[in-house]
Structure formats: C-alpha cells, structure tokens
Write a protein that holds these residues in place. Sequence first.
Motif, PDB file in Angstrom:
ATOM      1  N   ARG A 127     -11.866 -57.530  -8.919  1.00 37.36           N
ATOM      2  CA  ARG A 127     -12.996 -57.044  -9.176  1.00 37.36           C
ATOM      3  C   ARG A 127     -12.988 -55.473  -8.349  1.00 37.36           C
ATOM      4  O   ARG A 127     -13.950 -54.402  -8.868  1.00 37.36           O
ATOM      5  CB  ARG A 127     -14.338 -57.827  -8.702  1.00 37.36           C
ATOM      6  N   VAL A 128     -12.237 -55.340  -7.282  1.00 39.27           N
ATOM      7  CA  VAL A 128     -12.257 -53.777  -6.842  1.00 39.27           C
ATOM      8  C   VAL A 128     -10.799 -53.687  -6.215  1.00 39.27           C
ATOM      9  O   VAL A 128      -9.875 -54.735  -6.419  1.00 39.27           O
ATOM     10  CB  VAL A 128     -12.904 -53.952  -5.187  1.00 39.27           C
ATOM     11  N   PHE A 129     -10.323 -52.437  -6.084  1.00 35.68           N
ATOM     12  CA  PHE A 129      -9.011 -52.004  -5.721  1.00 35.68           C
ATOM     13  C   PHE A 129      -9.258 -51.255  -4.134  1.00 35.68           C
ATOM     14  O   PHE A 129      -9.946 -50.548  -4.365  1.00 35.68           O
ATOM     15  CB  PHE A 129      -8.531 -50.939  -6.785  1.00 35.68           C
ATOM     16  N   LYS A 130      -8.484 -52.045  -3.424  1.00 35.76           N
ATOM     17  CA  LYS A 130      -8.713 -51.514  -1.972  1.00 35.76           C
ATOM     18  C   LYS A 130      -7.097 -51.202  -1.836  1.00 35.76           C
ATOM     19  O   LYS A 130      -6.487 -52.099  -1.266  1.00 35.76           O
ATOM     20  CB  LYS A 130      -9.187 -52.468  -1.140  1.00 35.76           C
ATOM     21  N   PRO A 131      -6.943 -49.830  -1.172  1.00 37.74           N
ATOM     22  CA  PRO A 131      -5.500 -49.458  -1.071  1.00 37.74           C
ATOM     23  C   PRO A 131      -5.086 -49.954   0.214  1.00 37.74           C
ATOM     24  O   PRO A 131      -3.948 -50.161   0.558  1.00 37.74           O
ATOM     25  CB  PRO A 131      -5.530 -48.077  -1.042  1.00 37.74           C
ATOM     26  N   THR A 132      -6.066 -50.245   1.243  1.00 36.81           N
ATOM     27  CA  THR A 132      -5.694 -50.749   2.355  1.00 36.81           C
ATOM     28  C   THR A 132      -5.438 -52.284   2.766  1.00 36.81           C
ATOM     29  O   THR A 132      -5.046 -52.679   3.778  1.00 36.81           O
ATOM     30  CB  THR A 132      -6.609 -50.435   3.639  1.00 36.81           C
ATOM     31  N   SER A 133      -5.725 -53.068   1.507  1.00 39.42           N
ATOM     32  CA  SER A 133      -5.506 -54.286   1.536  1.00 39.42           C
ATOM     33  C   SER A 133      -4.388 -54.552   0.791  1.00 39.42           C
ATOM     34  O   SER A 133      -4.286 -54.394  -0.336  1.00 39.42           O
ATOM     35  CB  SER A 133      -6.710 -54.925   0.872  1.00 39.42           C
ATOM     36  N   PRO A 134      -3.378 -55.209   1.421  1.00 36.28           N
ATOM     37  CA  PRO A 134      -1.971 -55.756   0.699  1.00 36.28           C
ATOM     38  C   PRO A 134      -2.490 -56.690  -0.456  1.00 36.28           C
ATOM     39  O   PRO A 134      -1.653 -56.995  -1.254  1.00 36.28           O
ATOM     40  CB  PRO A 134      -1.136 -56.410   1.683  1.00 36.28           C
ATOM     41  N   MET A 135      -3.355 -57.726   0.041  1.00 40.39           N
ATOM     42  CA  MET A 135      -3.913 -58.580  -1.120  1.00 40.39           C
ATOM     43  C   MET A 135      -4.119 -57.907  -2.390  1.00 40.39           C
ATOM     44  O   MET A 135      -3.698 -58.188  -3.495  1.00 40.39           O
ATOM     45  CB  MET A 135      -4.762 -59.519  -0.661  1.00 40.39           C
ATOM     46  N   SER A 136      -5.018 -57.138  -2.180  1.00 37.52           N
ATOM     47  CA  SER A 136      -5.728 -56.325  -3.482  1.00 37.52           C
ATOM     48  C   SER A 136      -4.578 -55.385  -4.056  1.00 37.52           C
ATOM     49  O   SER A 136      -4.557 -55.627  -5.323  1.00 37.52           O
ATOM     50  CB  SER A 136      -6.692 -55.157  -2.849  1.00 37.52           C
ATOM     51  N   VAL A 137      -3.842 -54.793  -3.414  1.00 34.08           N
ATOM     52  CA  VAL A 137      -2.582 -53.960  -4.117  1.00 34.08           C
ATOM     53  C   VAL A 137      -1.616 -55.035  -4.817  1.00 34.08           C
ATOM     54  O   VAL A 137      -1.369 -54.816  -5.794  1.00 34.08           O
ATOM     55  CB  VAL A 137      -1.928 -53.060  -2.969  1.00 34.08           C
ATOM     56  N   GLY A 138      -1.511 -56.024  -3.995  1.00 29.65           N
ATOM     57  CA  GLY A 138      -0.687 -56.968  -4.679  1.00 29.65           C
ATOM     58  C   GLY A 138      -1.044 -57.783  -5.920  1.00 29.65           C
ATOM     59  O   GLY A 138      -0.274 -57.909  -6.882  1.00 29.65           O
ATOM     60  N   ALA A 198       6.090 -59.374   1.900  1.00 32.09           N
ATOM     61  CA  ALA A 198       6.239 -59.406   3.446  1.00 32.09           C
ATOM     62  C   ALA A 198       5.223 -58.516   4.318  1.00 32.09           C
ATOM     63  O   ALA A 198       4.671 -58.855   5.059  1.00 32.09           O
ATOM     64  CB  ALA A 198       7.481 -58.473   3.622  1.00 32.09           C
ATOM     65  N   VAL A 199       4.571 -57.365   3.605  1.00 37.33           N
ATOM     66  CA  VAL A 199       3.748 -56.723   4.065  1.00 37.33           C
ATOM     67  C   VAL A 199       2.385 -57.576   4.055  1.00 37.33           C
ATOM     68  O   VAL A 199       1.438 -57.682   5.160  1.00 37.33           O
ATOM     69  CB  VAL A 199       3.240 -55.550   3.231  1.00 37.33           C
ATOM     70  N   LEU A 200       2.152 -58.503   3.033  1.00 33.01           N
ATOM     71  CA  LEU A 200       1.053 -59.267   3.150  1.00 33.01           C
ATOM     72  C   LEU A 200       1.001 -60.230   4.300  1.00 33.01           C
ATOM     73  O   LEU A 200      -0.066 -60.222   5.127  1.00 33.01           O
ATOM     74  CB  LEU A 200       1.073 -59.985   1.728  1.00 33.01           C
ATOM     75  N   ILE A 201       2.015 -61.059   4.558  1.00 35.46           N
ATOM     76  CA  ILE A 201       2.069 -61.972   5.567  1.00 35.46           C
ATOM     77  C   ILE A 201       2.146 -61.235   6.970  1.00 35.46           C
ATOM     78  O   ILE A 201       1.441 -61.741   7.876  1.00 35.46           O
ATOM     79  CB  ILE A 201       3.066 -62.862   5.300  1.00 35.46           C
ATOM     80  N   ALA A 202       2.616 -59.983   7.114  1.00 36.01           N
ATOM     81  CA  ALA A 202       2.675 -59.411   8.178  1.00 36.01           C
ATOM     82  C   ALA A 202       1.525 -58.626   8.589  1.00 36.01           C
ATOM     83  O   ALA A 202       1.196 -58.601   9.790  1.00 36.01           O
ATOM     84  CB  ALA A 202       3.934 -58.268   8.275  1.00 36.01           C
ATOM     85  N   ASP A 203       0.468 -58.441   7.621  1.00 36.85           N
ATOM     86  CA  ASP A 203      -0.782 -57.968   7.810  1.00 36.85           C
ATOM     87  C   ASP A 203      -1.937 -59.170   8.685  1.00 36.85           C
ATOM     88  O   ASP A 203      -2.954 -58.651   9.076  1.00 36.85           O
ATOM     89  CB  ASP A 203      -1.381 -57.580   6.784  1.00 36.85           C
ATOM     90  N   TYR A 213       6.639 -56.801  11.344  1.00 39.95           N
ATOM     91  CA  TYR A 213       6.162 -56.029  10.467  1.00 39.95           C
ATOM     92  C   TYR A 213       7.260 -54.954   9.980  1.00 39.95           C
ATOM     93  O   TYR A 213       7.275 -54.393   8.918  1.00 39.95           O
ATOM     94  CB  TYR A 213       4.641 -55.374  10.582  1.00 39.95           C
ATOM     95  N   ARG A 214       7.956 -54.372  11.177  1.00 46.54           N
ATOM     96  CA  ARG A 214       8.757 -53.009  10.607  1.00 46.54           C
ATOM     97  C   ARG A 214      10.159 -53.835   9.835  1.00 46.54           C
ATOM     98  O   ARG A 214      10.488 -53.064   8.754  1.00 46.54           O
ATOM     99  CB  ARG A 214       9.579 -52.534  12.068  1.00 46.54           C
ATOM    100  N   GLU A 215      10.716 -54.992  10.095  1.00 45.95           N
ATOM    101  CA  GLU A 215      11.932 -55.152   9.419  1.00 45.95           C
ATOM    102  C   GLU A 215      11.585 -56.382   8.302  1.00 45.95           C
ATOM    103  O   GLU A 215      12.474 -56.417   7.308  1.00 45.95           O
ATOM    104  CB  GLU A 215      12.825 -55.786  10.445  1.00 45.95           C
ATOM    105  N   LEU A 216      10.611 -57.014   8.388  1.00 43.60           N
ATOM    106  CA  LEU A 216      10.449 -57.986   7.236  1.00 43.60           C
ATOM    107  C   LEU A 216      10.469 -57.368   5.816  1.00 43.60           C
ATOM    108  O   LEU A 216      11.155 -58.268   4.985  1.00 43.60           O
ATOM    109  CB  LEU A 216       8.954 -58.635   7.747  1.00 43.60           C
ATOM    110  N   PRO A 217       9.961 -56.522   5.568  1.00 39.12           N
ATOM    111  CA  PRO A 217      10.104 -56.105   4.161  1.00 39.12           C
ATOM    112  C   PRO A 217      11.648 -55.845   3.712  1.00 39.12           C
ATOM    113  O   PRO A 217      12.048 -56.048   2.687  1.00 39.12           O
ATOM    114  CB  PRO A 217       9.341 -54.447   4.175  1.00 39.12           C
TER     115      PRO A 217
END
Length: 353
Positions: A127-138, A198-203, A213-217
């Motif tokens: 419904r929305v696009f939120k650039p700061t949310s990994p779930m929304s971007v994903g 990786a960004v999603l779960i590290a967030d 969070y640095r190396e997981l991606p």
Amino acid sequence: MSERDVTRGGEKGSRPGREAPTGAYAGRRRRRRGRGEQPMVPDASFSSYYGKPVLNKPTWKALDIAGYLYLGGLAGASSLLAAGAHATGRPGLAAPAKIGAAGAISLSLAALVHDLGRPARFLNMLRVFKPTSPMSVGSWLLMGYAPLTMAAAAVEVAGRYRLLGATAADLADRLRPVGSAATAAAAVLGPGVATYTAVLIADTAVPSWHEGYRELPFVFAGSAATAASGLGLVAAPTAQAGPARRTAVLGAALELGAFRLMKRRMGLTAEPFDQGRPRVLLRAAEALTAGGAALALLCARVPDRRLAFAAGTALLTGSAALRFGVFQAGVASAEDPRYTVVPQRERLAAKGG
C-alpha cells in the motif's frame, strides 16, 4: 566527643570523604587491606521477571522463513548467471538458470505468504513505499522481479524445448527480444533480491542478526552465488558450465571469509553460531561449500558429469544449511537475555569512557 566538637562543617579533626568510604569503592578498599570482607551486592545474574527472556523470540516458522531466505538468494543469483550465460552463448546453462530463478522465487513467495497466514497480508505491504523499511523495499522488489523471471522462463521453455507445439514455438521466436529484455532486467534486480533479506533480519533487535549487519549481506551474497552455481552444475552440460564453476569458487570464498570475519567482530553475540543445532548446521555448511567448490575446480580438469552433479548438490545443500543455521542461531540469541544485556552495557561503558 561533646556537642562543641561538632561544627557546621562536620566533626572537628575528621576528613570527610576519606574515613567512611561506602559502596563498591569501600569493598575494594577493604579487600586491598586484606580484611577479606565480601561485597554486599551479589554478582548480576541475567534473568528476567518470571523467567521470561528480555526479547520476544521471532515467531516466524523456521521452514517458511529460512526457506524464503534460501530460495530468494538462489533466485537472485540464478538470474545473474542466466544473463551471463545468455550473453556469452551458453543456452545449456542459461535455460536451467532462468527456469530455476522463476521456480525459486515462486516458492519463496509461497513460503512468505504461508508464514503470513493469508495473501492479503502481503498485499497490504504494497500500500505504501517506505525507503527506510527493508520489508517495504523488499516487497516491491519481489513484485517487480518475479514477473520478469517468469516471462524469461516462459519464453525460454516455449522457444527452446518446444513443449507447447510449433505454434507456441513460433510465438516464442517472435517474443525472444522480450525474453532477452526480461532476462537482463531480472539480472539487474537479482543482487538486491539475493541480499535484501540479510538487511531485513539485521534490522531486527535479534542480537545475533543485528550485530552482524555489516558482513551478513556479503555472507548471503556468497551463499546465493554458491546455490546458483550448484544449480548450474547439476543441470547444465559440463562443456557449458564454466561460469558456474567460477561462480562457485568466488561465492564460496566470499561466503566463508565474510562469515568468519563477522563472527570475529561480533564477540559475545557470535556464541549462538557455535552452539547446539546452529553449530551442526553451520559446520555442515562450511564443509559442503568448501567441498563443492573444490569439486567444481576439479570438474574443469576432469569433465565428468557425475563429478559435476556431486559438486552442485554439495553447493546447493551447503547454502541451505547456512540459511537455516543463521536463522536458528538468531532465535537462540533472542531467548538468552545475556546476548541482549551484555552488549548494551559494553556500548554504554564505551560511550561513558
């Protein structure tokens, strides 16, 4: 001592702040003097009210979400491999990579929706696009990527294998430029699909995910590359599997190196990776990935189809074991309050210093 000995500044002849130390400092003073007195406050124990953990552990289903992490990585890296094989004239490698990407992303979406409970919950995230949310971007990334992989696979199946008859094959020949464009576009989005999880779960607040969070991606990128190369080695002719072999070696080096670096930097929160079921899964992942990469190198000198199949199977299994091991370690770290409390205290102490 009489009342005259006490003045507004205190007792005459006394040295305020020196003769009556209190608290932890007093205990240290007494122990230095050899009196052997014990501190009044016991050592802190990491517990919580009613034995509950500090964090609520993830309620995600292991098979659904760990499978979603694995299949998304396989799909994204397969699109890259498919585009490279398509551009260099290796149809025997391009075809299974395109079909594998479409199948993997379809299963990944199915696992995600199954964990959410009903498809409407996934659609609500669009419904929305939120650039700061990994779930929304994903979510938006998947909605753009999945149709591209399916279009590329459909054109490939109809044109190459001619499973739908001569009419469909002729139509596929006309749509071949569309399939090529879809393949290229999917390759552009592929790296994001392979690593955004990786960004999603590290967030999250889960200690063993957040602290990496640095190396997981990079770990997930290497794991995705080994999975895609494993699929290529299993399904492609040995003569056309050169890019898959090279991708296997590079992906294994990135995955294993980044994972070791991540654990070294994480400190205490890396412990769950070396305990219980996560330890078994991650040790198996290391052995299978390293062994699969070695067999892939050997395939370049010994073009044996059985050897390539063994290498591909090891790489696919090793990548899956890594994702499930990382998932299980995160759940274990959320259940133990020590992995939440100690790093917080260390950060506060560093700021205070």
